[in-house]
Design an enzyme around this catalytic site. Sequence first.
Site, PDB file in Angstrom:
ATOM      1  CD  GLU A 313      -2.782  -1.242   2.460  1.00 11.02           C
ATOM      2  OE1 GLU A 313      -2.865  -0.237   3.197  1.00 11.02           O
ATOM      3  OE2 GLU A 313      -3.401  -2.308   2.697  1.00 11.02           O
ATOM      4  CD  GLU A 404      -4.113  -5.837   3.591  1.00 10.21           C
ATOM      5  OE1 GLU A 404      -4.930  -4.991   4.028  1.00 10.21           O
ATOM      6  OE2 GLU A 404      -2.892  -5.766   3.811  1.00 10.21           O
TER       7      GLU A 404
END
Length: 467
Positions: A313, A404
């Site tokens: 991320e 995720e």
Amino acid sequence: MRALIAFTALVLTSHAAAQFEKRIYQAEQAELKGVKVGTSVQGYTGHGYVEGFDEASDSIIFSVNSTSTELFDLEIVYNGPYGDKYTTVVLNGAGGSQVPLPATTEWKSVPVGQVLLNAGINTIELENNWGWYLVDAIGLQVSKQRGPHHITTIPVNKNANSDAKALLEYLGSIYGRNILSGQQDQASLDWVTQNVGKTPAILGLDLMDYTESRKSRGASSTDVDKAIAFAKRGGIVTFCWHWGSPVGLKDTNDQSWYRGFYTDATDFDIESALVDTTNANYTLLLKDIDTIAVQLKKLQDASVPVIWRPLHEAEGKWFWWGAKGPEPAKKLWKIVYDRLTNLHGLNNLIWTWNSVDPTWYPGDETVDVVSADTYSLGDHGPIAATYNRLLALANDTKIIAATEVGSVMDPVQLQAYDADWVYFCVWSGDFISGGRWNSLEFLKEIYNDPYVLTLDEIQGWKGVNTQ
């Protein structure tokens, strides 16, 4: 006869051209909720544009008629003079996909993925999300049929061992045909087994609590042992690394040490640490990488290949490794890759990049899998817009994973949208067991769908031919 053939071909060509012709829907002609028509910013089409996205309930609702059930490419024509923003696209009143609207002072068209329109009247709603943007129109065009993928299943590490080769080959063998189920955290995976009646094929774990800045404050972990145990059951493991900054933890009541991977919880500056190889902070980065190498070596010695997802991320900038923008993050990625691969000889890793923006991409030569983390409460859609961005990121040469998720994707929609995620991994705790993100009834449907592979269905995956 030749003239008739030529005429027929012309008609067919014209029909095909019409089929793929873009249809434009003006925002000012749609149903407006809490927003208004503006005309002061020049360059718009039609009779104006829509502005005033300042309340959560503000939206534009477009009514679209389709003669058949068909997949369309959707784009938004907008102006973003107030910085980077987001809108939420809702199809026929269900779910919603978050779409970025990058800052711009010009009218621009941004592709936002695909929508599956039903025969008859459909609604496409643009909800406020992070507002203060201007919308001129949307465009719809019948999606062209996607051809076969051009992925590679040859690891980027030329010295990859047989375990890593077998894992990447297996992922490639199911890509576009099935999706692997995955669950972050052993306790949450056990919850799935006990309550759903099936065990995920992939166990997600974390190397967070193995480095000095956390161990010195009492943190400890057995995730490596759990990975080895799960691999012995025939499962696949993936590791992320919530890398607590090696120094500079604020360690206050508001920013506790255990939040040390967050940008706002540390004074660690990745850009200055990478200025040269002699400063103390650079040395500390290498020390942490070497510490993690010890744990990955245990997995390699136990014949456990790892879907390895460091620096995840990054483009969000909420973690310190992304806080200073793409260049330091890409530089650190290459340091991690080089040190683990060439210094420590770790050949059991499938290198997984975890940002979508092409300006952050470190390059095909150090990436095996591209991926994204997406959270949208109660939306079981295919996350097609993000998938398509990743498809373009690596020119359809890399396998794509949903590393995720909060809400699990509906397999029916995944197949309808050609969103060929190779696996999903639901985050732990309430995301899987709380009932808000995924109801138990829905999870049972997912885990019993033939498109979704579970632990019992992947036994012997290492036997895939890797020649």
